[in-house]
Write a protein that holds these residues in place. Structure first.
Motif, PDB file in Angstrom:
ATOM      1  N   GLU A   1     106.822  13.710   6.720  1.00  0.00           N
ATOM      2  CA  GLU A   1     108.102  14.308   6.369  1.00  0.00           C
ATOM      3  C   GLU A   1     108.034  15.121   5.085  1.00  0.00           C
ATOM      4  N   THR A   2     106.862  15.163   4.449  1.00  0.00           N
ATOM      5  CA  THR A   2     106.741  15.891   3.192  1.00  0.00           C
ATOM      6  C   THR A   2     106.787  17.402   3.436  1.00  0.00           C
ATOM      7  N   ILE A   3     107.198  18.122   2.406  1.00  0.00           N
ATOM      8  CA  ILE A   3     107.291  19.580   2.494  1.00  0.00           C
ATOM      9  C   ILE A   3     105.917  20.193   2.729  1.00  0.00           C
ATOM     10  N   ALA A   4     104.903  19.641   2.057  1.00  0.00           N
ATOM     11  CA  ALA A   4     103.552  20.187   2.203  1.00  0.00           C
ATOM     12  C   ALA A   4     103.068  20.079   3.650  1.00  0.00           C
ATOM     13  N   PHE A   5     103.321  18.923   4.269  1.00  0.00           N
ATOM     14  CA  PHE A   5     102.888  18.753   5.653  1.00  0.00           C
ATOM     15  C   PHE A   5     103.640  19.700   6.580  1.00  0.00           C
ATOM     16  N   ARG A   6     104.942  19.821   6.374  1.00  0.00           N
ATOM     17  CA  ARG A   6     105.727  20.699   7.243  1.00  0.00           C
ATOM     18  C   ARG A   6     105.301  22.160   7.077  1.00  0.00           C
ATOM     19  N   LEU A   7     105.000  22.544   5.839  1.00  0.00           N
ATOM     20  CA  LEU A   7     104.538  23.909   5.605  1.00  0.00           C
ATOM     21  C   LEU A   7     103.202  24.141   6.297  1.00  0.00           C
ATOM     22  N   LEU A   8     102.293  23.181   6.177  1.00  0.00           N
ATOM     23  CA  LEU A   8     100.995  23.311   6.836  1.00  0.00           C
ATOM     24  C   LEU A   8     101.166  23.358   8.351  1.00  0.00           C
ATOM     25  N   ALA A   9     102.049  22.505   8.879  1.00  0.00           N
ATOM     26  CA  ALA A   9     102.285  22.502  10.324  1.00  0.00           C
ATOM     27  C   ALA A   9     102.869  23.830  10.797  1.00  0.00           C
ATOM     28  N   ALA A  10     103.783  24.392   9.973  1.00  0.00           N
ATOM     29  CA  ALA A  10     104.382  25.677  10.342  1.00  0.00           C
ATOM     30  C   ALA A  10     103.331  26.782  10.350  1.00  0.00           C
ATOM     31  N   ILE A  11     102.441  26.774   9.342  1.00  0.00           N
ATOM     32  CA  ILE A  11     101.391  27.790   9.274  1.00  0.00           C
ATOM     33  C   ILE A  11     100.440  27.658  10.461  1.00  0.00           C
TER      34      ILE A  11
END
Length: 450
Positions: free
Chosen positions: A206-216
């Motif tokens: 749920e972290t922002i870093a993980f979501r950003l990586l997943a989006a990329i």
């Protein structure tokens, strides 16, 4: 009341009032009731006056005055009020310690009543936890005796409500991450509130870093998938269509040439240096939208007129921030911009040419106007600017004009019944006027060309 007996009761009278407000509950009245034998035996006191039973609102007190009848002199005053009682949170149980809660409920004398550090304010709990139980001091309560309110990140998450369980605990389930505060009170004394703060932390996914990586990664995957699908398609068009695609690609490069990209990034940098973060974010968002729309539209032969206008508006908004000119886009009522199609990116090079060779040097005095109207079965698009006009140098160096003429020539070969004409002229006293006429664009069967 001691001292007042049946033999002297006629000498006294009493009054009951509520405080605050001094509302009279029982007016001045003679004393006519006394304790009976059962009350005498239970209390050990002799027979005395009994003034009755009375109710008061929550938070109020009762004042009992007794006076002598003859002299109207108050000889006794008593105040009866609720003692303030505030709930006390003794423990917090989570999904990992629910067995301890059940042990407490089944055998309180064996359970650990205070798990170390479990009830300190500010406790952090992972969002993977699905149960959170707040226990109160010893006692068994009805559901409507306890109320609680829950706030999350400073906003009300659960408004005041009765407890869901007839016991001495408040059980919450499946809370999302955030900063929480729970407030608990007894219904009978709503002004006495116990508070406790706690935090539900994010789990790793749920972290922002993980979501950003997943989006990329998702974006890269989609782009690779689109590229793979595009590579597998076989060309089924004639040579003219291939030429159109090549010209559209050149038109795209003309829009997003390195000079424009450099200037756009420089403008963003200047806004950041001026601490105008809001404007920089808006500029960057518009620049990204323009880039995205151009890439999407370049894959299509035709797009809705509304989409073309949106792209032009975004582009002009960006250039306005750099040069300070004004612009206006107007669609006459006779043209349905949502059901009318237009060759993709056909107007963009012309508008860019009007900015670059027309109003770029005039700053706030510059103005561009785009008018789209209907004339019979034709669609007429007029682009005007108040720059220096079309010169020989502009005609030679204007890549956008050449690309547009080439595209129009090829389009007219594909659709001989719907010719597109481009006329360019200088205006008085200064400026240029470009007129694009789409002949027979609104014929039956071609108006809704989606």
């Amino acid at each position: 009341m001691q001292g007042i007996r049946p033999d002297n009761a006629v000498e006294y009278e009493f009054q009951v009032s509520e405080f605050p407000g001094k509302k009279v509950v029982a007016p001045w009245n003679r004393i006519s009731s006394f304790t009976d034998s059962i009350q005498i035996r239970a209390s050990g006191f002799p027979k005395m006056a009994y003034l009755g039973g009375y109710r008061a609102a929550l938070g109020a007190a009762l004042i009992v005055d007794v006076r002598e009848v003859k002299r109207s002199r108050i000889i006794s005053t008593a105040v009866i009020a609720w003692e303030p009682v505030q709930p006390e949170i003794t423990s917090i149980y989570t999904s990992a310690t629910l067995d301890q809660l059940f042990q407490q409920l089944q055998a309180p004398w064996l359970a650990d009543q205070h798990p170390p550090g479990s009830f300190s304010s500010g406790v952090k709990i992972p969002s993977s936890n699905t149960n959170l139980v707040f226990t109160l001091q010893e006692g068994v309560f009805a559901r409507n005796q306890i109320q609680y309110e829950l706030t999350r990140n400073g906003k009300v998450h659960t408004a005041w409500r009765n407890n869901a369980y007839a016991n001495s605990f408040v059980w919450l389930k499946d809370l999302p991450h955030g900063d929480y505060k729970i407030r608990i009170r007894y219904t009978a004394q709503p002004q006495q509130i116990a508070e406790l703060s706690f935090e539900i932390t994010r789990v790793w996914h749920e972290t922002i870093a993980f979501r950003l990586l997943a989006a990329i990664l998702s974006l890269v995957f989609v782009l690779l998938l689109l590229l793979f699908v595009r590579q597998r398609r076989k060309s089924r068009r004639a040579e003219i269509n291939k030429s159109i695609l090549q010209l559209e690609l050149k038109a795209l490069y003309a829009q997003l040439n390195p000079h424009f990209v450099f200037n756009a990034l420089s403008s963003i940098q200047a806004l950041i240096n001026k601490q105008d973060i809001r404007a920089a974010n808006a500029y960057l968002s518009d620049f990204a939208r323009l880039t995205r729309d151009s890439l999407v539209h370049s894959q299509k032969n035709e797009i809705a007129l509304h989409e073309e206008i949106q792209t032009l508006d975004t582009y002009l908004k960006l250039e306005k921030l750099r040069f300070g000119f004004s612009y206006n886009i107007k669609v006459e009522p006779g043209v349905n911009e949502y059901e009318t199609n237009i060759p993709a990116l056909l107007l963009q090079p012309l508008v860019e040419n009007a900015v670059k060779h027309g109003v770029a040097g005039k700053e706030e005095a510059g103005h561009i106007e785009l008018l789209i109207n209907k004339s019979g079965h034709d669609m007429v698009i007029i682009l005007k600017d108040n720059g220096e006009g079309i010169t020989e140098k502009t005609s030679v160096s204007g890549l956008g004009l050449k690309l547009t003429r080439d595209r129009i020539s090829l389009l007219n070969q594909i659709h001989p019944g719907r010719q597109i004409n481009l006329a360019i002229q200088n205006t008085v006293p200064k400026g240029a006027r470009l007129t694009l006429t789409f002949n027979q664009w609104f014929d039956e069967g071609t108006t809704d060309r989606r």
